[in-house]
Design a protein around this motif. Structure first.
Motif, PDB file in Angstrom:
ATOM      1  N   CYS A  45      26.327   7.919  18.148  1.00  0.00           N
ATOM      2  CA  CYS A  45      26.554   6.781  17.487  1.00  0.00           C
ATOM      3  C   CYS A  45      27.987   7.068  16.772  1.00  0.00           C
ATOM      4  CB  CYS A  45      25.552   6.582  16.332  1.00  0.00           C
ATOM      5  SG  CYS A  45      24.321   5.856  16.653  1.00  0.00           S
ATOM      6  N   HIS A  46      28.582   5.996  16.685  1.00  0.00           N
ATOM      7  CA  HIS A  46      30.030   5.946  16.137  1.00  0.00           C
ATOM      8  C   HIS A  46      30.367   5.013  15.121  1.00  0.00           C
ATOM      9  CE1 HIS A  46      34.314   6.478  15.891  1.00  0.00           C
ATOM     10  NE2 HIS A  46      34.754   5.512  16.490  1.00  0.00           N
ATOM     11  N   GLY A  47      30.126   5.305  13.709  1.00  0.00           N
ATOM     12  CA  GLY A  47      29.813   4.203  12.691  1.00  0.00           C
ATOM     13  C   GLY A  47      31.249   3.456  12.513  1.00  0.00           C
ATOM     14  N   LEU A  48      31.241   2.413  11.808  1.00  0.00           N
ATOM     15  CA  LEU A  48      32.195   1.389  11.555  1.00  0.00           C
ATOM     16  C   LEU A  48      32.563   1.200  10.054  1.00  0.00           C
ATOM     17  CD1 LEU A  48      31.031  -1.350  14.030  1.00  0.00           C
ATOM     18  CD2 LEU A  48      32.972   0.249  14.294  1.00  0.00           C
ATOM     19  N   SER A  49      31.749   1.441   9.070  1.00  0.00           N
ATOM     20  CA  SER A  49      31.791   1.048   7.714  1.00  0.00           C
ATOM     21  C   SER A  49      31.160   1.939   6.689  1.00  0.00           C
ATOM     22  CB  SER A  49      30.778  -0.290   7.539  1.00  0.00           C
ATOM     23  OG  SER A  49      29.539  -0.323   8.220  1.00  0.00           O
ATOM     24  N   LEU A  50      31.450   3.389   7.050  1.00  0.00           N
ATOM     25  CA  LEU A  50      30.897   4.229   6.110  1.00  0.00           C
ATOM     26  C   LEU A  50      31.963   4.321   5.062  1.00  0.00           C
ATOM     27  CD1 LEU A  50      28.440   5.950   5.532  1.00  0.00           C
ATOM     28  CD2 LEU A  50      29.733   7.678   6.648  1.00  0.00           C
ATOM     29  N   ASN A  51      33.307   3.807   4.860  1.00  0.00           N
ATOM     30  CA  ASN A  51      34.349   3.853   4.212  1.00  0.00           C
ATOM     31  C   ASN A  51      34.492   5.301   3.466  1.00  0.00           C
ATOM     32  OD1 ASN A  51      36.363   2.563   2.541  1.00  0.00           O
ATOM     33  ND2 ASN A  51      34.774   2.078   0.830  1.00  0.00           N
ATOM     34  N   LEU A  52      34.685   6.361   4.648  1.00  0.00           N
ATOM     35  CA  LEU A  52      34.958   7.788   3.962  1.00  0.00           C
ATOM     36  C   LEU A  52      36.104   7.893   3.126  1.00  0.00           C
ATOM     37  CD1 LEU A  52      34.204   9.786   7.236  1.00  0.00           C
ATOM     38  CD2 LEU A  52      32.683   9.720   5.167  1.00  0.00           C
ATOM     39  N   GLY A  53      37.136   6.886   3.389  1.00  0.00           N
ATOM     40  CA  GLY A  53      38.260   7.095   2.802  1.00  0.00           C
ATOM     41  C   GLY A  53      38.313   6.335   1.358  1.00  0.00           C
ATOM     42  N   GLY A  54      37.365   5.294   1.238  1.00  0.00           N
ATOM     43  CA  GLY A  54      37.566   4.520  -0.100  1.00  0.00           C
ATOM     44  C   GLY A  54      37.128   5.110  -1.220  1.00  0.00           C
ATOM     45  N   PHE A  55      37.349   4.206  -2.241  1.00  0.00           N
ATOM     46  CA  PHE A  55      36.805   4.674  -3.585  1.00  0.00           C
ATOM     47  C   PHE A  55      35.800   4.137  -4.152  1.00  0.00           C
ATOM     48  CE2 PHE A  55      41.437   5.378  -3.353  1.00  0.00           C
ATOM     49  CZ  PHE A  55      41.486   6.545  -4.418  1.00  0.00           C
ATOM     50  N   ALA A  56      34.923   3.392  -3.672  1.00  0.00           N
ATOM     51  CA  ALA A  56      33.657   2.841  -3.893  1.00  0.00           C
ATOM     52  C   ALA A  56      32.519   3.830  -3.694  1.00  0.00           C
ATOM     53  CB  ALA A  56      33.424   1.473  -3.386  1.00  0.00           C
ATOM     54  N   PRO A  57      31.667   4.018  -4.336  1.00  0.00           N
ATOM     55  CA  PRO A  57      30.482   4.908  -4.170  1.00  0.00           C
ATOM     56  C   PRO A  57      30.180   4.763  -2.794  1.00  0.00           C
ATOM     57  CG  PRO A  57      30.191   3.882  -6.245  1.00  0.00           C
ATOM     58  CD  PRO A  57      31.266   3.140  -5.639  1.00  0.00           C
ATOM     59  N   LEU A  58      29.489   5.751  -2.225  1.00  0.00           N
ATOM     60  CA  LEU A  58      29.020   5.582  -0.508  1.00  0.00           C
ATOM     61  C   LEU A  58      27.957   4.794  -0.713  1.00  0.00           C
ATOM     62  CD1 LEU A  58      29.362   9.422   0.442  1.00  0.00           C
ATOM     63  CD2 LEU A  58      30.598   7.454   1.594  1.00  0.00           C
ATOM     64  N   ASP A  59      27.501   4.088   0.429  1.00  0.00           N
ATOM     65  CA  ASP A  59      26.666   3.169   0.369  1.00  0.00           C
ATOM     66  C   ASP A  59      25.148   3.913   0.854  1.00  0.00           C
ATOM     67  OD1 ASP A  59      24.483   1.180   1.070  1.00  0.00           O
ATOM     68  OD2 ASP A  59      26.029  -0.322   2.096  1.00  0.00           O
TER      69      ASP A  59
END
Length: 274
Positions: free
Chosen positions: A60-74
């Motif tokens: 699996c290759h994820g698209l929307s985990l947002n590792l580099g973002g500042f919002a809390p992980l989903d």
């Protein structure tokens, strides 16, 4: 947990599902899907996916985990991904080393500042992801079209995140090539700088030449000769690794994609298969 994949693979997209259902076994060694595109999908598509995951190894290759973002992980997304990985016996999970959301989903991969603060923040998010998923995370070097202020170059940044997050690398050869053109660095030196012991697998894809100065990672064209040469370089330096072909649109007859997968296999045989 099942063993990892080997050989040469292909990205499974909805537009390829019917063709791969009929012919993938024997043509590819493994397939890869974006879990966000399949979580909760039932009916005919769900049955077709299940039929493939029962016959072939999957990543699996994820698209929307947002590792580099500042919002809390989903965390709801993370738990859904874990359930999907478990349900289908997925052999590895990778995500992009980028930001894709904060105030809203951007549906794109945004660049990060290559600095120590980013390293520490992202590494902590990686450790959280690994704890929730109960498996190693594999992070991918991404293509970019702008550089944010930071004291590191890209290769040093990727190395630092891998070490601090204690995770593995999906080395995207086309992204190295695209960025080396857009930001004028040596792609051979970049690949040499990657920590071979952390490389889990490789991606290959095509790109578009938008101008003399700009290449864009599109996954909409065949792999070009310089990217094939960089794959050979990566094998020579780091040894043969599982390698996957991505194609997201402008789908040719599936036989042409299988021919590119066969080209990966041929290069692997030349170097000694993993």
């Amino acid at each position: 947990m099942p063993s990892f994949v080997s050989g040469a693979g292909l990205g499974l997209r909805r537009g390829l599902l019917a063709a791969l259902q009929d012919s993938a076994v024997g043509q590819v060694d493994f397939l890869e899907v974006a879990p966000e595109n399949w979580i909760g999908i039932g009916g005919r598509f769900g049955r077709q996916l299940r039929a493939l995951t029962e016959r072939l190894p999957f990543l699996c290759h994820g698209l929307s985990l947002n590792l580099g973002g500042f919002a809390p992980l989903d965390m709801n997304l993370l738990r859904a991904i874990k359930a999907f990985l478990d349900a289908h016996g997925i052999r590895g999970y990778s995500e992009h080393l980028s930001a894709c959301a904060d105030d809203g989903q951007l549906y794109d991969l945004m660049p990060l500042p290559f600095c120590e603060a980013s390293v520490q923040r992202i590494a902590q998010r990686i450790r959280t992801v690994q704890d929730v998923l109960e498996r190693p995370l594999i992070i991918e070097n991404v293509s970019a079209y702008a550089r944010l202020p930071g004291e590191m170059d890209e290769a040093d940044f990727v190395n630092a995140v891998l070490a601090e997050g204690d995770c593995r690398l999906l080395l995207d050869i086309n992204n190295v090539y695209v960025n080396s053109h857009n930001f004028a660095f040596d792609p051979h030196a970049y690949i040499a700088a990657m920590p071979g012991e952390r490389i889990a697998y490789l991606h290959m894809a095509g790109h578009a030449q938008h101008s003399a100065e700009l290449k864009v990672d599109t996954h909409g064209a065949p792999v070009c000769d310089p990217v094939w040469a960089l794959l050979e370089h990566a094998y020579a330096l780091h040894g043969v690794r599982p390698t996957l072909l991505e194609r997201d649109f402008n789908f040719p007859p599936v036989s042409e994609l299988y021919a590119e997968v066969a080209q990966i296999r041929a290069l692997q045989r030349q170097r000694g298969h993993d």
